[in-house]
Write an enzyme that holds these catalytic residues in place. Sequence first.
Site: not given
Length: 611
Positions: A2, A27, A73, A99-100, A484, A488, A491, A507, A606
């Site tokens: 948020c 964000r 969010w 926010n929170g 990584e 990338k 996402e 395996h 973010k």
Amino acid sequence: MCGIVGYIGYRDAYPIIIKGLHRLEYRGYDSAGIALYDKDLKVYKKAGKVSDLENFVKDVNLKGSIGMGHTRWATHGAPSDRNSHPHSSGDRKLTIIHNGIIENYGVIKETLLAKGHVFKSDTDTEVLIHLVEDIQKETGLDLYEAVRITLNKVIGAYAIVIMSADEPDELIAARKGSPMVIGVGKGEYFIASDATPIVEYTKNVIYLNDNEIAQVKRDSLLIKNIDNTVQTPYIQELDMKLEALEKGGYDHFMIKEIYEQARSIRDCLRGRIYPSQGKVQLGGIKEYADKLKNIDRIVIVACGTSWHAGLVGEYLIEEYARVPVEVEYASEFRYRNPIINSKDVVIAISQSGETADTMAALEIAKERGATIFGICNVVGASIPRITDAGVYTHAGPEIGVASTKAFTAQVTVLTLIAFYIAQQRGTITQSKLVEYLTELDEIPALVERTLQCNDHVKEIAARFKDSNNCLFLGRGSSFPVALEGALKLKEISYIHAEGYPAAEMKHGPIALIDADLPVIFIATKNSSYEKVVSNIQEVKARGGHVIAIVTEGDTQVRDMAEYVIEIPQTDDAFVPLLATIPLQLLAYHIAVMRGCNVDQPRNLAKSVTVE
Ligand code: G6P
């Protein structure tokens, strides 16, 4: 997650707030709303993008020199118009953005329901504003005091801004566990959840501390602690350039940030290495040089991409400083009664410096007596404020949700820390340090050369853009690079991708290999090169498509792979800094070709400020 923007002053608030909300889009969010005061309090909110909100209010009179805006969010309650912020009191005279998470909202809500309050949303936030209303009605207190009393009843994390139709010349802002910055202008103040909406108006900012409440008027600012003690605000100068928040001619922030990596690594190294003297200097942790000299163990805590950087750090610190390192997901660490004591150094890696799980992990480590360090990008964020010491990455603002330049800057800092500890412990000779640091100094130039692979990577992206799955394989410090690369891709392009240590392929993942599966190897010339070559053969033998990141001039892998991407020759220690770049570019181009929203991928945030 948020985002919050508030304005009080002499200008029209709406354009400032909307521009601020656009700045905060990075964000991650799913709805947006604003409140403005002009003779009365008006609230407009909409699920969707900030541009949907702009459309929604385009025919409305949006006057007023005081107001606030929010990007939400969703946590409690689905993304919808009615769950969007601001939320208002029953009499609609008070409104809040938050926010929170308010953890005890259920209990408070029950009490308020019993008193006849009617709720219009499924959110925890709405409970807060009804509680302020209730306290004001029962006590007759002014808004500032009523908010203070309210916050004393609340358990959870918050950054809030509240407006009142009865006290229309002030904004009340408060924080606990969620960031909040106040920009100080002349006859005006700006409030935001990070500095990005503020920087074009003023560089003078105050970071609110946990448990502080601010009464912000046009020409005055009063900050108290929730225990009612008056605080002296500390005004800091922002070190942020407006250009860093613009795309600067690129199509997306992500590609701009990929291209910024030569510069960001250079900025990260500046003033910290002296190659000819074989010396690393890290002012942020120098007070702990003796502790590091005798250290038995380092624990790294982080999330997401920062956790991958931590894994690279493990290889580097163990290899050069010969100190055992454990790398933990912060979210796991915090809930498993970790064995930590005062001899340990716990390093948190976080681009934003605000990730809730990483913060909580650090707090546990601190409680258990460990020395805590931070490796953060955002100056003045919560993590650097609670750590004993730390090293900033100096990558500049990272706006694309998919972390790129922050990752390579984190790896650069970890490389410096590895050499710094090695220097204290004498696990590396002076002449070797001269060699390593001379080569490290060249890395920004090699990053520039690596970036020349862009067009070739774009061709490869066009070939594989319709794949459903993708495998990334590497050994040693190239294993976290594989992780990584897979992160990338998944996402931003929503292609399922996995990163694996190349030898582990046998395996499990080997079962996935068929004529549709692209397998990306990091196969640079280093100690495990021959082993990786064997793994490539194993994939080829099963008909998989091999794409290999190789060292310039490599011929052996070129003969085997369908595509190769060359990166310049460098020491093993620095391969992650170069090998990551083609993987970032591959994910970027595939996502663009698939029509994905590269900078704001669905559901992602973010900075993840809730656990
Ligand atoms: C989110 C971001 C990732 C980031 C992770 C950790 O998931 O989308 O890019 O790696 O949080 O964030 P931090 O700010 O702590 O590095």
